[in-house]
Design an enzyme around this catalytic site. Structure first.
Site, PDB file in Angstrom:
ATOM      1  N   HIS A   1       0.873  -1.181   0.000  1.00  0.00           N
ATOM      2  CA  HIS A   1       0.000   0.000   0.000  1.00  0.00           C
ATOM      3  C   HIS A   1       0.909   1.229   0.000  1.00  0.00           C
ATOM      4  CE1 HIS A   1      -2.785   2.934   1.825  1.00  0.00           C
ATOM      5  NE2 HIS A   1      -3.774   2.096   1.567  1.00  0.00           N
TER       6      HIS A   1
ATOM      7  N   ASP B   1       3.203  -4.001   8.140  1.00  0.00           N
ATOM      8  CA  ASP B   1       1.994  -3.221   7.926  1.00  0.00           C
ATOM      9  C   ASP B   1       0.843  -4.209   8.081  1.00  0.00           C
ATOM     10  OD1 ASP B   1      -0.276  -2.066   6.916  1.00  0.00           O
ATOM     11  OD2 ASP B   1       0.591  -1.504   4.984  1.00  0.00           O
TER      12      ASP B   1
ATOM     13  N   GLN C   1      -4.397  -4.406   6.890  1.00  0.00           N
ATOM     14  CA  GLN C   1      -5.421  -5.225   6.235  1.00  0.00           C
ATOM     15  C   GLN C   1      -5.560  -6.576   6.934  1.00  0.00           C
ATOM     16  OE1 GLN C   1      -8.380  -4.950   4.042  1.00  0.00           O
ATOM     17  NE2 GLN C   1      -6.846  -3.435   3.508  1.00  0.00           N
TER      18      GLN C   1
ATOM     19  N   LYS D   1     -10.204  -0.030  10.457  1.00  0.00           N
ATOM     20  CA  LYS D   1     -10.395  -1.269   9.694  1.00  0.00           C
ATOM     21  C   LYS D   1     -10.673  -2.454  10.612  1.00  0.00           C
ATOM     22  CE  LYS D   1      -7.801   0.265   5.712  1.00  0.00           C
ATOM     23  NZ  LYS D   1      -6.578   0.170   4.903  1.00  0.00           N
TER      24      LYS D   1
ATOM     25  N   CYS E   1      -4.630   2.532  -3.784  1.00  0.00           N
ATOM     26  CA  CYS E   1      -3.416   3.001  -3.096  1.00  0.00           C
ATOM     27  C   CYS E   1      -2.237   2.061  -3.328  1.00  0.00           C
ATOM     28  CB  CYS E   1      -3.650   3.176  -1.603  1.00  0.00           C
ATOM     29  SG  CYS E   1      -4.947   4.337  -1.216  1.00  0.00           S
TER      30      CYS E   1
HETATM   31  C1  LIG Z   1      -5.633   0.924   4.719  1.00  0.00           C
HETATM   32  C2  LIG Z   1      -4.252   0.455   4.627  1.00  0.00           C
HETATM   33  C3  LIG Z   1      -3.191   1.247   5.062  1.00  0.00           C
HETATM   34  C4  LIG Z   1      -3.356   2.647   5.550  1.00  0.00           C
HETATM   35  O1  LIG Z   1      -4.211   2.740   6.629  1.00  0.00           O
HETATM   36  P1  LIG Z   1      -4.807   4.166   7.034  1.00  0.00           P
HETATM   37  O2  LIG Z   1      -5.852   3.809   8.010  1.00  0.00           O
HETATM   38  O3  LIG Z   1      -5.387   4.763   5.795  1.00  0.00           O
HETATM   39  O4  LIG Z   1      -3.713   4.972   7.598  1.00  0.00           O
HETATM   40  C5  LIG Z   1      -1.923   0.716   4.983  1.00  0.00           C
HETATM   41  N1  LIG Z   1      -1.713  -0.513   4.512  1.00  0.00           N
HETATM   42  C6  LIG Z   1      -2.699  -1.303   4.083  1.00  0.00           C
HETATM   43  C7  LIG Z   1      -2.389  -2.674   3.575  1.00  0.00           C
HETATM   44  C8  LIG Z   1      -4.010  -0.853   4.113  1.00  0.00           C
HETATM   45  O5  LIG Z   1      -4.995  -1.642   3.678  1.00  0.00           O
END
Ligand SMILES: *Cc1c(COP(=O)(O)O)cnc(C)c1O
Length: 401
Positions: free
Chosen positions: A120, A197, A200, A223, A359
């Site tokens: 992302h 990260d 998700q 999320k 993104c």
């Molecule tokens: C949504 C997302 C982000 C960013 O999260 P934010 O809540 O927009 O800061 C980073 N990495 C992944 C894989 C995502 O799905």
């Protein structure tokens, strides 16, 4: 087959959306919120607000206690060793930017930062920009046909110059788990820092920080059936000590005069200014809600729905799924149809899905696609949502093809 979600009723917005004729299939962008969160927010704002960590009055103490209780809950939820390892940020994006600035002094010209090809933008651009500032090389690990980082190539690319490996555990485009243990073994052999990260992934598989064995882990509350405006950044104790402070202001300072200042250690030293207090307190309720669910029942429900989604897409001619998704989402393209046109027609029929590059522009460029339509599932989705989606898809394709 009915395949109803036993948790749908916990999310008041689902009934409201249904009454409006809206079908929500965009949980990878953000989730709907459980009543437990709404009640917690209501309770906090009705009970009186105060700033944290500074007021001497009763209300200030009460709010600070609730705020810090959320940190304890987040630590427990992640299986971190201690609440002091949890920094609240404004989201996953801010958490990764914090790392890119906080670690900047650790890196020297010619060294390498390594990321996956499916990152992302939030886990790519902070490192890319850091590489530009410090004269570092950004190395991108290629994917195999399924969308997993290719381990043979990774073994060649993660060498002695690698100082940091940052990988998304689950791609928001490909829905594929990355082989983190193997990748981290390579990174550790190079003495590199490891960053996950988890934005998700966290909602589909409760993170176990100690098993993941990373230096840093970042995710976003919104999320996770939690509120907007809060991210969680975990750091291993020794890794946190390598971070420089990055945002300066109230609450993060120990002593200041006009020319100099000293700063608090993590976590408070990295929470400059007034945090999103209500949202942090709300996150506590959301994590409690999640922790109260039977993880196997949730995983089974999500897997069954995901199977229906993949089967339905595969049955339609001209539809191509991007990669080989394993969980909760599918991105797809239709021969001869632009993804934006399709998402627009679906939207007109009350189907909320996401079109575009999600993104992850470099990934789409590499796949030779201008974008895709993504359907993503939450635990509150039912088979009926997918039936409505497929009916709308068939009608749209008749119009477009
Ligand atoms: C949504 C997302 C982000 C960013 O999260 P934010 O809540 O927009 O800061 C980073 N990495 C992944 C894989 C995502 O799905």
């Amino acid at each position: 087959m009915p395949l109803n979600s036993p948790w749908r009723a916990d999310f008041p917005a689902l009934a409201a959306l249904e009454a409006e004729g809206q079908t929500y299939l965009d949980s990878a962008a953000t989730s709907q919120k459980p009543r437990a969160l709404l009640d917690a927010l209501h309770g906090y704002y009705l009970g009186g607000t105060a700033n944290v960590h500074r007021a001497q009055h009763l209300l200030g103490e009460r709010v600070t206690r609730a705020f810090e209780a959320s940190r304890t809950t987040a630590a427990r939820w992640l299986n971190a060793e201690s609440p002091g390892q949890i920094i609240f940020t404004r989201g996953c994006t801010e958490a990764i930017n914090l790392l890119a600035y906080g670690l900047e002094a650790q890196f020297h010209a010619g060294e390498q930062l390594v990321v996956g090809a499916a990152e992302h933008h939030a886990n790519l651009l902070p490192w890319q920009q850091l590489a530009q500032r410090r004269g570092l090389e950004l190395v991108v690990l290629p994917l195999n046909a399924d969308g997993e980082i290719d381990l043979t190539q990774a073994a060649q690319l993660i060498g002695p110059k690698c100082r940091l490996l940052a990988v998304g555990q689950l791609s928001n485009v490909l829905g594929r788990w990355q082989p983190l243990p193997e990748l981290f073994a390579l990174a550790r052999a190079s003495g590199a820092l490891t960053v996950i990260d988890g934005a998700q992934a966290a909602v589909h598989q409760r993170p176990d920080i100690q098993a993941l064995d990373c230096d840093f882990y970042a995710c976003s509350a919104h999320k996770l059936y939690g509120p907007e405006g809060v991210g969680v950044l975990y750091g291993r104790e020794d890794a946190l000590q390598r971070l420089n402070h990055w945002q300066f202001g109230g609450e993060m300072v120990q002593v200041a005069d006009y020319q100099h200042a000293t700063f608090r250690p993590a976590p408070l030293g990295f929470e400059a200014g007034t945090p999103a207090i209500g949202a942090v307190i709300g996150l506590d309720a959301s994590l409690d809600y999640l922790a109260g669910l039977d993880p196997r029942a949730v995983a089974t429900h999500e897997a069954e729905l995901h199977g229906l989604l993949l089967d339905g897409l595969r049955q339609r001619s001209g539809v191509r799924i991007v990669g080989a998704p394993q969980v909760a989402l599918a991105s797809f393209v239709v021969d001869g149809v632009h993804n934006a046109d399709l998402a627009h027609l679906l939207g007109e029929q009350g189907i909320a899905v996401r079109a575009g590059h999600h993104c992850a522009m470099p990934l789409y460029k590499q796949l030779g696609l201008s974008g895709a339509v993504r359907v993503s599932l939450g635990l509150y989705n039912d088979a009926s949502d997918l039936e409505r989606f497929f009916a709308a898809l068939d009608l749209s394709l008749e119009l477009l093809q």
